[in-house]
Design a protein around this motif. Structure first.
Motif, PDB file in Angstrom:
ATOM      1  N   HIS A 202      45.190  37.594  35.426  1.00 37.48           N
ATOM      2  CA  HIS A 202      45.453  38.343  36.994  1.00 37.48           C
ATOM      3  C   HIS A 202      45.880  39.539  36.555  1.00 37.48           C
ATOM      4  O   HIS A 202      46.850  39.457  36.173  1.00 37.48           O
TER       5      HIS A 202
ATOM      6  N   ARG B 138      37.682  31.607  37.856  1.00 30.93           N
ATOM      7  CA  ARG B 138      37.455  30.370  39.244  1.00 30.93           C
ATOM      8  C   ARG B 138      36.185  31.062  40.403  1.00 30.93           C
ATOM      9  O   ARG B 138      36.160  32.308  40.266  1.00 30.93           O
TER      10      ARG B 138
ATOM     11  N   ASP C 241      46.792  42.641  45.528  1.00 29.11           N
ATOM     12  CA  ASP C 241      46.504  42.461  43.804  1.00 29.11           C
ATOM     13  C   ASP C 241      46.256  44.039  43.642  1.00 29.11           C
ATOM     14  O   ASP C 241      46.979  44.620  42.664  1.00 29.11           O
TER      15      ASP C 241
ATOM     16  N   GLU D 210      36.677  31.960  42.490  1.00 35.89           N
ATOM     17  CA  GLU D 210      37.521  32.919  43.907  1.00 35.89           C
ATOM     18  C   GLU D 210      36.773  34.851  43.515  1.00 35.89           C
ATOM     19  O   GLU D 210      35.958  34.706  44.214  1.00 35.89           O
TER      20      GLU D 210
ATOM     21  N   TRP E 104      54.889  36.826  47.225  1.00 34.89           N
ATOM     22  CA  TRP E 104      53.438  35.959  46.212  1.00 34.89           C
ATOM     23  C   TRP E 104      54.169  35.685  44.886  1.00 34.89           C
ATOM     24  O   TRP E 104      54.342  35.919  44.593  1.00 34.89           O
TER      25      TRP E 104
ATOM     26  N   ASP F 251      40.919  39.142  41.290  1.00 32.57           N
ATOM     27  CA  ASP F 251      42.439  38.996  41.492  1.00 32.57           C
ATOM     28  C   ASP F 251      41.790  38.084  40.293  1.00 32.57           C
ATOM     29  O   ASP F 251      42.560  37.929  39.389  1.00 32.57           O
TER      30      ASP F 251
ATOM     31  N   TRP G 194      49.971  42.779  51.266  1.00 31.87           N
ATOM     32  CA  TRP G 194      47.990  43.011  51.260  1.00 31.87           C
ATOM     33  C   TRP G 194      47.217  44.208  51.784  1.00 31.87           C
ATOM     34  O   TRP G 194      46.766  45.186  51.445  1.00 31.87           O
TER      35      TRP G 194
ATOM     36  N   TRP H 298      40.821  40.095  46.248  1.00 30.63           N
ATOM     37  CA  TRP H 298      42.244  40.043  47.142  1.00 30.63           C
ATOM     38  C   TRP H 298      43.337  41.861  46.921  1.00 30.63           C
ATOM     39  O   TRP H 298      43.514  42.765  46.086  1.00 30.63           O
TER      40      TRP H 298
HETATM   41  C1  BGC Z   1      44.623  35.033  44.613  1.00 29.83           C
HETATM   42  C2  BGC Z   1      46.104  36.240  44.359  1.00 29.83           C
HETATM   43  C3  BGC Z   1      46.341  36.356  45.777  1.00 29.83           C
HETATM   44  C4  BGC Z   1      46.912  35.298  47.087  1.00 29.83           C
HETATM   45  C5  BGC Z   1      47.325  35.418  48.322  1.00 29.83           C
HETATM   46  C6  BGC Z   1      45.721  33.662  45.116  1.00 29.83           C
HETATM   47  O1  BGC Z   1      44.629  32.409  45.052  1.00 29.83           O
HETATM   48  O2  BGC Z   1      44.230  34.702  43.485  1.00 29.83           O
HETATM   49  O3  BGC Z   1      45.874  37.257  43.400  1.00 29.83           O
HETATM   50  O4  BGC Z   1      47.084  37.701  46.360  1.00 29.83           O
HETATM   51  O5  BGC Z   1      45.760  34.597  46.694  1.00 29.83           O
HETATM   52  O6  BGC Z   1      46.923  34.190  48.617  1.00 29.83           O
END
Ligand code: BGC
Length: 934
Positions: free
Chosen positions: A742, A441, A450, A443, A564, A437, A510, A447
Motif C-alpha cells: 500500500h 487482493r 490514498d 480490491e 484511517w 490502493d 478522500w 481509492w
Molecule cells: C483500502 C484503503 C482505503 C480504505 C478506506 C481500504 O480497503 O485499501 O487504502 O483508503 O479502504 O476505507
C-alpha cells in the motif's frame, strides 16, 4: 545546448491521445553554457519539413515551464512540433517531435460486435482482409467493452497490456490508436481481437460484483489504410467478422488466468451486432501499461510444508514470464502471493477472494507464456506440477503505466535507502492505469484518499502529470454525476448495486483528491492549462461540501473515514482513529477551500478567489470555536489533530501547537507516531516546518514499532498498509485487510525531498522554475543526496555533516533559480571556495554551488555524561560503551527508561550507580568516537 524531454500534453510522441482544444508543449534544456533562456518559439506543421507551418508562436520572451498551444486540429492527422530555444549566451537549439490525433469527434462507421455463445469466456473475434495495393500507412482505432489483445497475422500489435484500460465506462470509453503499418502485408491478413471481461464486466470490487458496466463483451474497430496511389480504405468491425474460442478457459483481474493448450477450439461462428452507442467513445488519456522492468528469480526453495516456491526478492506487480522448454510436457499451476507465514509457508489469506492463479495445460509444445488480462501483486510464487524449478525458466515482469523515474534519495543510512526503494516500488506497483490502493487482493481500486496523500511524493518520484490527468478526468466525470461529490473510489464501480454503495460515499480526506492532486500537479508542472481543465473539479468538491455545511461552517454530517488506521484508538480492531471525524472533515473543508482560492487566483478568477478566501476565514473561525480551547490548545488528544491544525492553518498559536504535538510524540507516545493515513501524510513536514526537525528525523529513524524502519527491519520490500501488518512477534496482521503493498505511508518521501533535501516548490514560480532551497540536515544522518528531474530540469541537493562544519552541494538547472534558506548559518559562508556574505533568501541562478560553513548550532554531537539518557541507551554503540564498563545498566527496567527524563548521569544516580572518575573518563572517551548517525 540541447532540448530534452520535449512533450505534448506531458507525453512523448502521443499517438491518438485525447485533445479537445489545443495542447501543451514542455521541454527541458541541457548542456547549455548560458544560465537562462531568453526566447523560444514553437511551430506546428503537418509535414516534417515545416513548409507552411500551420501554427507559429512567434518569438516568445515570457519563458514558461509549459506553453499552451491553442489551435484547431483535424482527426487522424500527424502533426510535427518544432521548438527553438535561445540562451543568454547566444546559443540556439532546436528539437522536433510529433503527435497524432485520433478519431476526435469523427463519427464511427464501424459497429460494436460481440457473440451469441455465452459459454465462451475469452473469445477471439477475427476476420481476414485483403490489401490489394501497396500501402503507406495504416492505423487501427479500437474501443472495447472489456479488455483486448489485438494481433495481426499471429503477432501481437504493440506492447501494451490491458487495453483500453480502466475508466468509468458509463461516462466515456477510451479508444486506442494502433500504428499497424508494419503488421500488415500486401495480400491476405488475419486480424484477431481476443477479449476478456476486464474491469468492464468481470467480477470486481471486494463484493465481487459481475457485469458492473455492462453484460456484453464487445469490440469496435476501424482500420484506416492509406495507399501509395493516394486512395484510402476503411475496414471496420461489422457482421462479417467471426468468433472463435481461445486457449483461455478463464481470465479475470483478481483470479488470474487458466490457459489450456489442449483445448479443441470449435469452428468459427458469426458475430452479433451489439446495440451500444458510439458517442461515448473518446480518444485515450491512459498512458500505455507496459512491461517496464524485468527481474530474475532470486531463489527457489521448498517450504516446510513441501511446496516449491520462487522468490523474486521484491514485491512487484506483474507476472512471471515462463519459458516451458525444460518442462514442455507438464501442466502446472502458479499461486502468486506476497509473504510467507512466520514458519516459512505460503500465505494467501490476505488476498481474500482473489485467487491470483496462473493455470497452464500443455499440448506438449514448448513456448514462452505469460498471462494477458490480469496482473498479480507478489514477491513469491508457488509452483505446483513441476518436480523441479529451473530458476532461469522464470522471469518477473514488472508492469506499470509508462512513466520515467524523476527522483532519487540516498543517505548515509542503509535502512532509509531501502525505505526510499520500498516507497518507489509501492508507487510503481500501484500506478497501473489507476492509482490503486494495492495490487494483490480483491480490491485494486482507485481509492482517492490514498492517491491524494501520495500525489506529492508521486510527482517527485516519477513523471506523473499525464497519469494524474487521466485519473482526474475520470474523477470529474464521477463528479458530474454526483453534484460535485467525489466518490472514495475513482472510477467508482458503483452502478446501483447495493453492496457497492459505500464506494460512492463522499468522505473528507478522500474526496479532497479533487483539489489536492490538481494543486500538486500545478506546483510541479506550472501548467495553467491543466489547472484550468481541473479547476471545475476543485470548485465542484468545495461546493459539494458547502452544501453539506449546515451553516455552521463545519462539515459535521455524513459517514467519515477520519484518520484511517491511526494507532490512537485503544481498540486496535477498529480502523478509525480517535481524532474526531468532524474535526478531520472540517479541517479538510478549510484546506480544500484555501487551495481552491489559490488556484482561482492563479487562473485569474479573482471573484472566486475572493469568495473562497472569505469562506476559508469563516471555516477557520468555526473550527477554532468548536475545536480549540480558549487558550488555543487543540481540544483533541491525538497527534493528528495538532498536525491538521498546523498544516491546515487553523492553529491559533503555532508555537503552542507544535509544543503540544512534540509532547504527545515524545511523552505520551514515547517518541513514536500514532497517526493514520491523514495524520502521517503531514506529520514530519509540520515538525520540520516548525523547528522540530529533530523529532521528524527521530520518527523517520525509529527502528522499533511503530515506524517506517520497523517495516524495513522486518524485511519489507514495499510499504505496508498498516504499521503492524507484521506484529513484533513476527505474526501476521488480521488477514481481512492487510496488504504488504500500500503506498499511502510512503508519502513521507515528499517530506524527505522538501525538508531534509530542501527542494521545495514555490507556487508563484510553479513548475520548479524557482525553488526554496531550505535543506534541513540533522545529526541523526551524516549525509543525504536527493535529485529531482523536474519539468524545468534536474536539481540535485547534497549535504554532509563534516567535522569542520556543514557542507552543501546544490545543482540548479538551466533557466531555473534557487532562493537559499540555509540552516543555522553564520553571516559569512564559503561558496565555490569564495568567502561571501550570506543573506537569507539570496537568489542563485543555474549552476552548481558548493557551500561550506561552521553552523551557529552544534551539528556534530559530542556525547558526554550530560547527554540525554534515552539518546545514549537507544544508540546501540553508545549503550555498548556504557554496558561494557557498567554491566548493571542492562538491568534497568524498560518502564524506567521510558519514563525517565534527564541526563545519563542523572539516570545512573537515580538507580544508585556513581562511577568513579577513571571509569567516567574512559566511558566518555569511548562515546567521543561514536557519531550521532552511527
Ligand atoms: C483500502 C484503503 C482505503 C480504505 C478506506 C481500504 O480497503 O485499501 O487504502 O483508503 O479502504 O476505507
Amino acid at each position: 545546448m540541447k532540448i530534452k524531454n520535449l512533450k505534448i500534453d506531458h507525453v512523448g510522441t502521443p499517438l491518438g491521445f485525447l485533445i479537445e482544444d489545443g495542447f501543451s508543449v514542455s521541454y527541458q534544456v541541457i548542456n547549455a553554457k548560458g544560465k537562462k533562456e531568453i526566447s523560444c518559439s514553437i511551430q506546428v506543421s503537418e509535414n516534417i519539413g515545416f513548409e507552411n507551418p500551420i501554427y507559429d508562436s512567434g518569438i516568445l520572451t515570457e519563458i514558461l515551464p509549459v506553453y499552451p498551444v491553442n489551435m484547431s486540429l483535424k482527426p487522424r492527422t500527424r502533426y510535427y512540433v518544432k521548438v527553438t530555444s535561445v540562451s543568454d549566451a547566444e546559443e540556439i537549439c532546436q528539437e522536433t517531435t510529433w503527435f497524432e490525433t485520433g478519431k476526435m469527434k469523427e463519427p464511427w462507421i464501424a459497429k460494436w460486435i460481440g457473440m451469441r455463445d455465452k459459454r465462451i469466456k475469452v473469445p477471439v473475434i477475427h476476420r481476414r482482409i485483403r490489401l490489394d495495393k501497396e500501402f503507406i500507412s495504416a492505423r487501427a482505432y479500437v474501443g472495447c467493452a472489456g479488455v483486448y489483445v489485438f494481433s495481426i497475422n499471429g503477432k501481437k500489435v504493440g506492447d501494451e497490456y490491458l487495453t483500453p484500460y480502466c475508466n468509468d465506462y458509463t461516462s466515456w470509453m477510451q479508444v486506442i490508436t494502433h500504428d499497424i503499418t508494419k503488421h500488415l502485408q500486401k495480400g491476405e491478413n488475419e486480424l484477431n481481437f481476443m477479449l476478456s471481461d476486464g474491469w468492464y464486466k468481470g467480477s470486481f470490487t471486494y463484493e465481487r460484483v459481475e457485469n458492473i458496466y455492462g453484460k456484453e463483451l464487445s469490440i469496435i474497430a476501424e482500420i484506416h489504410v492509406k495507399y501509395e496511389d493516394g486512395s484510402e480504405e476503411v475496414l471496420k468491425t461489422d457482421v462479417d467478422w467471426e468468433v472463435n474460442d481461445s486457449v483461455y478457459e478463464t481470465a479475470g483481474i483478481y483470479d488470474g488466468v487458466h490457459l489450456n493448450y489442449k483445448k479443441h477450439c470449435p469452428t468459427s461462428s458469426p458475430v452479433t451486432l451489439i446495440d451500444m452507442e458510439t458517442l461515448k467513445l473518446k480518444d485515450r488519456l491512459s498512458l500505455p501499461v507496459k512491461a517496464m522492468e524485468v527481474r530474475g528469480v532470486e531463489s527457489v526453495f521448498v517450504t516446510p510444508k513441501g511446496e516449491h516456491c520462487i522468490d523474486l526478492g521484491q514485491n512487484i506487480t506483474g507476472w512471471l514470464r515462463i519459458d516451458t522448454s525444460q518442462f514442455a510436457d507438464k501442466d502446472f499451476k502458479i499461486q502468486y502471493f506476497e509473504v510467507l507465514t512466520p514458519d516459512g509457508n505460503v500465505y494467501t489469506e490476505n488476498l481474500r477472494t482473489a485467487k491470483a492463479e496462473f493455470i497452464y495445460e500443455t499440448d506438449g509444445n514448448a513456448r514462452v507464456v505469460e498471462p494477458e488480462f490480469t496482473f498479480y501483486g507478489f514477491r513469491y510464487a508457488k509452483i505446483v506440477g513441476l518436480d523441479e524449478i529451473p530458476p532461469k525458466a522464470f522471469v518477473g515482469i514488472v508492469v506499470y503505466s509508462q512513466m520515467e523515474q524523476t527522483g532519487n534519495i540516498m543517505t548515509s543510512n542503509a535502512l532509509v535507502n531501502r525505505l526510499f526503494q520500498n516507497a518507489l516500488w509501492g508507487h510503481k506497483d500501484n500506478f497501473l492505469d489507476v492509482p490503486t490502493d494495492c495490487p494483490q487482493r480483491d480490491e485494486r481500486l482507485g481509492w482517492t484518499g490514498d492517491a491524494q496523500i501520495f500525489s506529492g511524493t508521486a510527482y517527485y518520484n516519477m513523471e506523473s502529470a499525464a497519469f494524474f490527468r487521466k485519473y482526474l478526468y475520470d474523477m470529474r466525470k464521477e463528479q458530474e454525476k454526483m453534484n460535485g461529490g467525489v466518490p472514495v473510489v475513482v472510477p467508482c464501480f458503483s452502478t446501483g448495486h447495493p453492496s457497492t454503495a459505500m464506494l460512492k460515499s463522499c468522505v473528507a480526506g478522500w474526496g479532497d483528491a479533487a483539489v489536492v492532486i490538481p494543486w500538486n500537479s500545478y506546483l510541479h508542472t506550472g501548467d495553467k492549462r491543466m489547472l484550468k481543465e481541473q479547476y471545475p473539479g476543485m470548485k465542484g468538491w468545495v461546493e459539494y461540501i458547502r452544501k453539506r455545511d449546515d451553516g455552521s461552517h463545519l462539515w459535521n454530517s455524513d459517514f467519515q473515514l477520519g484518520d484511517w488506521l491511526a494507532l490512537d484508538n485503544p481498540n486496535h480492531d477498529v480502523p478509525f482513529g480517535m481524532t474526531p471525524t468532524t474535526l478531520v472533515a472540517s479541517a479538510y473543508y478549510l484546506y480544500s477551500t484555501l487551495l481552491t482560492a489559490k488556484a482561482a487566483r492563479t487562473l485569474g478568477y479573482e471573484k472566486d478567489g475572493a469568495m473562497y478566501d472569505a469562506l476559508a476565514v469563516e471555516i477557520c473561525a468555526a473550527i477554532r470555536r468548536e475545536f480549540l480551547t480558549p487558550s488555543g490548545r487543540v481540544a483533541s488528544d491525538t497527534q493528528t489533530a495538532d498536525v491538521l491544525a498546523l498544516k491546515m492553518e487553523f492553529a491559533k498559536d503555532t508555537s503552542y501547537t507544535i509544543q503540544s504535538l512534540s509532547k504527545k510524540i515524545l511523552t505520551a507516545y514515547g517518541g513514536y507516531l500514532s497517526t493514520g493515513f491523514l495524520g502521517t501524510a503531514y506529520l514530519c513536514s509540520v515538525l520540520s516546518e516548525n523547528n522540530k526537525n529533530d523529532i521528524a528525523y527521530k520518527l523517520l529513524l525509529n527502528k522499533n514499532y511503530p515506524g517506517w524502519l520497523y517495516e524495513v527491519e522486518k524485511g519489507a520490500t514495499t510499504v505496508w498498509e498498516r504499521w503492524n501488518s507484521i506484529h513484533q512477534d513476527g505474526s501476521l496482521g488480521a488477514a481481512d485487510m492487510n496488504s504488504f503493498n500500500h503506498y499511502a505511508y510512503g508519502a513521507v518521501m515528499e517530506w524527505m525531498y522538501q525538508y531534509p533535501a530542501g527542494l521545495k516548490p514555490i507556487a508563484e514560480a510553479a513548475g520548479f522554475q524557482k525553488i526554496h532551497y531550505a535543506p534541513k540536515p540533522d545529526p541523526q544522518l551524516q549525509w543525504l543526496e536527493a535529485s529531482y528531474d523536474s519539468i524545468s530540469g534536474k536539481y540535485v541537493s547534497y549535504w554532509e555533516i563534516r567535522e569542520e562544519g556543514l557542507f552543501f552541494r546544490l545543482k540548479v538547472p538551466f533557466n531555473a533559480k534557487a532562493l537559499l534558506f540555509l540552516p543555522d548559518v553564520p553571516e559569512i559562508i564559503k561558496m565555490n571556495n569564495e568567502t561571501i556574505v550570506y543573506s537569507e533568501g539570496m537568489e542563485v541562478a543555474a549552476g552548481e554551488y558548493e557551500i561550506e560553513y561552521v553552523p551557529i548550532k552544534q551539528y556534530y554531537i559530542v556525547y558526554s555524561w550530560k547527554s540525554d539518557a534515552k539518546l545514549i541507551l537507544e544508540n546501540a554503540k553508545l549503550a555498548a560503551v556504557l554496558t561494557e564498563k557498567i554491566p548493571a545498566v542492562q538491568a534497568i527496567p524498560e518502564i524506567m527508561l521510558h519514563m525517565f527524563q534527564g541526563s545519563i548521569e542523572g539516570l545512573l544516580l537515580e538507580i544508585g550507580i556513581v562511577p568513579d572518575a577513571a571509569i567516567r573518563s574512559e566511558i566518555e572517551t569511548g562515546w567521543k568516537t561514536v557519531r550521532s548517525w552511527g
